[in-house]
Design a protein around this motif. Structure first.
Motif, PDB file in Angstrom:
ATOM      1  N   UNK A 250      44.021  53.090  37.917  1.00  0.00           N
ATOM      2  CA  UNK A 250      43.826  51.812  38.606  1.00  0.00           C
ATOM      3  C   UNK A 250      44.891  50.799  38.180  1.00  0.00           C
ATOM      4  N   UNK A 251      45.177  50.740  36.885  1.00  0.00           N
ATOM      5  CA  UNK A 251      46.188  49.811  36.400  1.00  0.00           C
ATOM      6  C   UNK A 251      47.564  50.095  36.996  1.00  0.00           C
ATOM      7  N   UNK A 252      47.908  51.370  37.106  1.00  0.00           N
ATOM      8  CA  UNK A 252      49.199  51.740  37.699  1.00  0.00           C
ATOM      9  C   UNK A 252      49.238  51.328  39.167  1.00  0.00           C
ATOM     10  N   UNK A 253      48.147  51.589  39.874  1.00  0.00           N
ATOM     11  CA  UNK A 253      48.090  51.234  41.301  1.00  0.00           C
ATOM     12  C   UNK A 253      48.272  49.730  41.487  1.00  0.00           C
ATOM     13  N   UNK A 254      47.575  48.941  40.671  1.00  0.00           N
ATOM     14  CA  UNK A 254      47.616  47.489  40.836  1.00  0.00           C
ATOM     15  C   UNK A 254      48.990  46.903  40.541  1.00  0.00           C
ATOM     16  N   UNK A 255      49.798  47.613  39.760  1.00  0.00           N
ATOM     17  CA  UNK A 255      51.161  47.119  39.482  1.00  0.00           C
ATOM     18  C   UNK A 255      52.157  47.554  40.551  1.00  0.00           C
ATOM     19  N   UNK A 256      51.752  48.483  41.430  1.00  0.00           N
ATOM     20  CA  UNK A 256      52.683  49.027  42.420  1.00  0.00           C
ATOM     21  C   UNK A 256      52.467  48.456  43.825  1.00  0.00           C
ATOM     22  N   UNK A 257      51.224  48.145  44.189  1.00  0.00           N
ATOM     23  CA  UNK A 257      50.945  47.721  45.568  1.00  0.00           C
ATOM     24  C   UNK A 257      51.425  46.289  45.795  1.00  0.00           C
ATOM     25  N   UNK A 258      51.722  45.998  47.069  1.00  0.00           N
ATOM     26  CA  UNK A 258      52.236  44.663  47.398  1.00  0.00           C
ATOM     27  C   UNK A 258      51.178  43.584  47.228  1.00  0.00           C
ATOM     28  N   UNK A 259      49.941  43.913  47.594  1.00  0.00           N
ATOM     29  CA  UNK A 259      48.854  42.934  47.505  1.00  0.00           C
ATOM     30  C   UNK A 259      47.703  43.531  46.690  1.00  0.00           C
ATOM     31  N   UNK A 260      47.788  43.479  45.371  1.00  0.00           N
ATOM     32  CA  UNK A 260      46.750  44.105  44.532  1.00  0.00           C
ATOM     33  C   UNK A 260      45.414  43.391  44.636  1.00  0.00           C
ATOM     34  N   UNK A 261      44.348  44.181  44.469  1.00  0.00           N
ATOM     35  CA  UNK A 261      43.011  43.596  44.401  1.00  0.00           C
ATOM     36  C   UNK A 261      42.928  42.648  43.217  1.00  0.00           C
ATOM     37  N   UNK A 262      43.451  43.080  42.090  1.00  0.00           N
ATOM     38  CA  UNK A 262      43.475  42.267  40.871  1.00  0.00           C
ATOM     39  C   UNK A 262      44.911  42.153  40.391  1.00  0.00           C
ATOM     40  N   UNK A 263      45.396  40.940  40.272  1.00  0.00           N
ATOM     41  CA  UNK A 263      46.739  40.700  39.759  1.00  0.00           C
ATOM     42  C   UNK A 263      46.696  40.854  38.236  1.00  0.00           C
ATOM     43  N   UNK A 264      47.229  41.966  37.735  1.00  0.00           N
ATOM     44  CA  UNK A 264      47.139  42.242  36.307  1.00  0.00           C
ATOM     45  C   UNK A 264      47.958  41.261  35.475  1.00  0.00           C
ATOM     46  N   UNK A 265      49.025  40.699  36.057  1.00  0.00           N
ATOM     47  CA  UNK A 265      49.761  39.665  35.334  1.00  0.00           C
ATOM     48  C   UNK A 265      48.875  38.441  35.122  1.00  0.00           C
ATOM     49  N   UNK A 266      48.116  38.103  36.154  1.00  0.00           N
ATOM     50  CA  UNK A 266      47.177  36.989  36.033  1.00  0.00           C
ATOM     51  C   UNK A 266      46.093  37.307  35.001  1.00  0.00           C
ATOM     52  N   UNK A 267      45.580  38.536  35.021  1.00  0.00           N
ATOM     53  CA  UNK A 267      44.539  38.931  34.075  1.00  0.00           C
ATOM     54  C   UNK A 267      45.057  38.977  32.648  1.00  0.00           C
ATOM     55  N   UNK A 268      46.386  39.171  32.494  1.00  0.00           N
ATOM     56  CA  UNK A 268      46.960  39.250  31.159  1.00  0.00           C
ATOM     57  C   UNK A 268      47.278  37.909  30.538  1.00  0.00           C
ATOM     58  N   UNK A 269      47.151  36.827  31.298  1.00  0.00           N
ATOM     59  CA  UNK A 269      47.389  35.509  30.716  1.00  0.00           C
ATOM     60  C   UNK A 269      46.379  35.266  29.599  1.00  0.00           C
ATOM     61  N   UNK A 270      46.824  34.717  28.465  1.00  0.00           N
ATOM     62  CA  UNK A 270      45.915  34.545  27.327  1.00  0.00           C
ATOM     63  C   UNK A 270      44.613  33.820  27.675  1.00  0.00           C
ATOM     64  N   UNK A 271      44.717  32.758  28.469  1.00  0.00           N
ATOM     65  CA  UNK A 271      43.509  32.007  28.804  1.00  0.00           C
ATOM     66  C   UNK A 271      42.515  32.850  29.577  1.00  0.00           C
ATOM     67  N   UNK A 272      43.005  33.788  30.387  1.00  0.00           N
ATOM     68  CA  UNK A 272      42.133  34.662  31.167  1.00  0.00           C
ATOM     69  C   UNK A 272      41.659  35.849  30.330  1.00  0.00           C
ATOM     70  N   UNK A 273      42.596  36.509  29.650  1.00  0.00           N
ATOM     71  CA  UNK A 273      42.257  37.718  28.899  1.00  0.00           C
ATOM     72  C   UNK A 273      41.269  37.441  27.773  1.00  0.00           C
ATOM     73  N   UNK A 274      41.519  36.401  26.985  1.00  0.00           N
ATOM     74  CA  UNK A 274      40.627  36.118  25.864  1.00  0.00           C
ATOM     75  C   UNK A 274      39.296  35.534  26.329  1.00  0.00           C
ATOM     76  N   UNK A 275      39.310  34.805  27.450  1.00  0.00           N
ATOM     77  CA  UNK A 275      38.045  34.330  28.008  1.00  0.00           C
ATOM     78  C   UNK A 275      37.209  35.504  28.491  1.00  0.00           C
ATOM     79  N   UNK A 276      37.851  36.503  29.071  1.00  0.00           N
ATOM     80  CA  UNK A 276      37.122  37.701  29.507  1.00  0.00           C
ATOM     81  C   UNK A 276      36.551  38.463  28.310  1.00  0.00           C
ATOM     82  N   UNK A 277      37.302  38.503  27.206  1.00  0.00           N
ATOM     83  CA  UNK A 277      36.777  39.132  25.994  1.00  0.00           C
ATOM     84  C   UNK A 277      35.549  38.373  25.497  1.00  0.00           C
TER      85      UNK A 277
END
Length: 497
Positions: A250-277
Motif C-alpha cells: 500500500x505504501x509503495x502504491x500511494x507513492x506512485x499514483x498521481x492522486x493517492x488516497x492518502x498522501x504519505x508525505x502529509x502523513x509523515x509531517x511531525x505534527x500529523x505522525x506524532x499526533x496519530x501515534x
C-alpha cells in the motif's frame, strides 16, 4: 488580495448555531452505537446460542468496518463534498440498526454491525464541515466539541445499555441506535449546508483503497482474535505477516499514483505522525479502561473478595463520570488551544489518564474510587480528543483535512482494538481457582492491578509524545504571490508541518 471577512450577519450566525448541534448529535449517534453492545456481549452469547469467543465478532466486525470505511469516506468527502458523504455514513448506521432490530440471526447481526461501522466516517467529515462553515474564532471550540463527543457518547452508551436492559431486551439497544441515527440524518439533511471545499483536481485511488482495507482487515482480525486463536498460532502470526506485507505494498502504491488516497508525505509531517501515534495510545487507553472498569465493577464480591457485584446498569453508571468529564473538557480544551496551542491539552490528556489508572491500581475498594477515577479519565480523554484535530488541521491544507482526520480516527480505532486485546490477555492470563467449575473465569485482583498499571503506562507515553512536535509560527494567510493558505483558523495553525 486580502482574506474575505468572516461571517458576521445575523443569518450567518444563526446558520452556524444550527450546524454544530447537528454534527455533535451525529458524532454521539455513532459513539453510542459502537460501545453500547460491549457490556452485554456475555448475555448476547447466551441469547443467540453462540460461544463466548464467537460473540466478540460483534465488536470486531464493527471496529473493522469503521477502520476501513472512515478514511474512505473522509477522502471521498474531500473529493465530492462532505455533506453527501456524512449522510451516507449516517445511512449505514441507520441501515445497520434497522437490520439488527429485525433479525434474530447471529450472522445477520454481524452484517448489521458492519453496516453500523460506516458511522466511523462521521468524525473526520464533521470536523471538516466545522472548518468550512464556522467563523475562524469558533472553529477550535466546534472541533473540540465534536471530537470530545466521542468520549461522551461512549460513556452514555454504556449507561443507556444498562438502563434499557433493566426494562427491555437487547433489541432495545438497537432501537436506540436507530432512533439516534434517524434524528441525526434529519438534522444533518436540513441544517448542514452543502460545503464549498471540494478537491476537484483530485482523483480516485481504487487500488490504494483496496490495499488499505486489506492490511487494516488483516491487522484488526489478528489483534481481535489473538486471545482466542493464541498469539503464536499459525493464523495469528500469518495475519500479522499478511498485514505487514500489504501495508508495504500500500505504501509503495500511494507513492506512485498521481492522486493517492492518502498522501504519505502529509502523513509523515511531525505534527500529523506524532499526533496519530498519540491517537493510537489514547485509543488503547480509552477502550481498554472501559472494558476493565466495567468487568471489575461486575465481579461478584462474595466469590472474588473484590469488585461490587454490579449490574450492567450499575457498572455503566460508574462510568458515567467519564462522559461528564469529556463534556467539561471540550470547552476547557478549546480555551487552552486558543491561548497556548494544542500541546498542553494533549499532554494533560495523557497525564490525567495515567493518574486515573494509577489511582485505581492503588485504590479500588470503594465505589467512590471508581467514580473518581472515571471522572479524571474522562476529563483527560476529552482534552486529548479536542487537541488531536487541532494539531492535524494546523498541519494540512483544507482539501486534505477529511482524510487526515480520518486516518487519525482509524488509528484510535486500531489502538482501541489493541487495548481491548491486551487487557483481555492480562485478565484471562491470571484467573482464580475454585473447587467447582464456573461458567465464567474470574481474574485475580493482581490481574486487574496489572491491567490498570499497563493502561497508566500507555497513557503517560501518550502524554510525552506531544513534546516531539515542535511549535511553529501560524500559517500565513494567502495573498497575491504568497504561499497558499492552509487554514482559515490561525489558532489551528500552531504546529509544524
Amino acid at each position: 488580495m486580502s482574506e474575505a471577512p468572516q461571517p458576521t450577519t445575523a443569518a450567518e450566525k444563526q446558520r452556524n448555531a444550527r450546524v454544530l448541534p447537528a454534527l455533535i448529535l451525529a458524532m454521539l449517534s455513532f459513539s453510542v452505537v459502537q460501545t453500547a453492545v460491549v457490556p452485554i456481549l456475555p448475555s448476547l452469547a447466551k441469547e443467540l446460542d453462540v460461544s463466548g469467543s464467537n460473540i466478540t465478532w460483534l465488536m470486531t466486525a464493527n471496529l473493522l468496518s469503521a477502520a476501513v470505511l472512515t478514511p474512505l469516506l473522509g477522502r471521498f468527502g474531500d473529493l465530492r463534498g462532505r455533506k453527501p458523504m456524512l449522510l451516507i455514513s449516517l445511512a449505514g448506521l441507520v441501515a445497520g440498526s434497522a437490520l439488527a432490530v429485525s433479525t434474530h440471526s447471529f450472522t445477520w447481526l454481524i452484517v448489521a454491525r458492519v453496516l453500523q461501522g460506516a458511522g466511523g466516517g462521521v468524525m473526520p467529515l464533521a470536523i471538516s464541515i466545522v472548518r468550512d462553515e464556522l467563523p475562524k474564532q469558533k472553529v477550535t471550540g466546534g472541533v473540540a466539541a465534536i471530537s470530545a463527543s466521542m468520549g461522551v457518547g461512549s460513556g452514555l452508551g454504556l449507561v443507556a445499555t444498562g438502563l434499557l436492559l433493566e426494562h427491555w431486551n437487547y433489541k432495545s439497544i438497537f432501537w436506540m441506535g436507530l432512533a439516534f441515527g434517524l434524528l441525526a440524518v434529519a438534522l444533518v439533511a436540513f441544517r448542514v449546508p452543502s460545503d464549498p471545499v471540494i478537491d476537484k483536481e483530485g482523483g480516485a485511488d481504487p487500488l490504494g483503497a483496496v490495499t488499505l482495507a486489506a492490511w487494516l482487515s488483516a491487522l484488526l482480525v489478528a489483534v481481535s482474535q489473538g486471545n482466542h486463536w493464541g498469539w503464536t498460532s499459525t493464523k495469528t502470526l500469518g495475519l500479522f505477516a499478511v498485514a505487514a506485507v500489504l501495508a508495504l505494498v500500500w505504501g509503495v502504491i500511494e507513492t506512485k499514483v498521481a492522486h493517492p488516497l492518502v498522501d504519505l508525505k502529509m502523513m509523515g509531517r511531525p505534527a500529523v505522525a506524532f499526533t496519530n501515534l498519540a491517537g493510537l495510545l489514547i485509543g488503547f487507553g480509552m477502550y481498554g479502561s472501559f472494558m476493565v472498569i466495567s468487568n471489575f465493577a461486575q465481579t461478584p464480591e462474595k466469590l472474588a473478595h473484590y469488585g461490587f457485584t454490579a449490574t450492567v446498569l450499575h457498572a455503566g453508571v460508574m462510568l458515567l463520570p467519564s462522559a461528564i468529564g469529556s463534556m467539561v473538557a471540550a470547552p476547557v480544551g478549546a480555551m487552552m488551544i486558543s491561548r497556548r496551542g494544542p500541546r498542553l491539552p494533549l499532554v494533560l490528556g495523557g497525564v490525567l489518564g495515567a493518574i486515573s489508572m494509577a489511582y485505581l491500581a492503588l485504590r479500588h475498594s470503594a465505589e467512590g474510587d471508581i467514580y473518581t477515577a472515571s471522572a479524571i479519565f474522562g476529563l483527560g480523554i476529552g482534552l486529548a480528543f479536542a487537541a488531536m484535530p487541532a494539531f492535524i488541521n494546523g498541519a494540512v491544507p483544507v482539501e486534505q483535512s477529511g482524510i487526515a482526520n480520518g486516518m487519525n480516527s482509524v488509528l484510535r480505532t486500531v489502538g482501541g482494538a489493541i487495548g481491548t486485546a491486551v487487557m483481555t490477555a492480562i485478565l484471562t492470563g491470571d484467573t482464580m481457582k475454585f473447587p467447582i467449575k464456573l461458567p465464567v473465569q474470574i481474574p485475580t485482583l493482581d490481574a486487574y492491578k496489572h491491567a490498570f498499571w499497563t493502561t497508566a503506562v500507555v497513557c503517560i507515553i501518550a502524554g510525552v509524545v506531544p513534546f516531539l512536535i515542535r511549535t511553529a509560527k501560524p500559517a500565513v494567510t494567502a495573498v497575491t504571490g504568497g504561499p497558499a493558505r492552509q487554514d482559515s483558523s490561525p489558532e489551528l495553525a500552531k504546529t509544524d508541518a
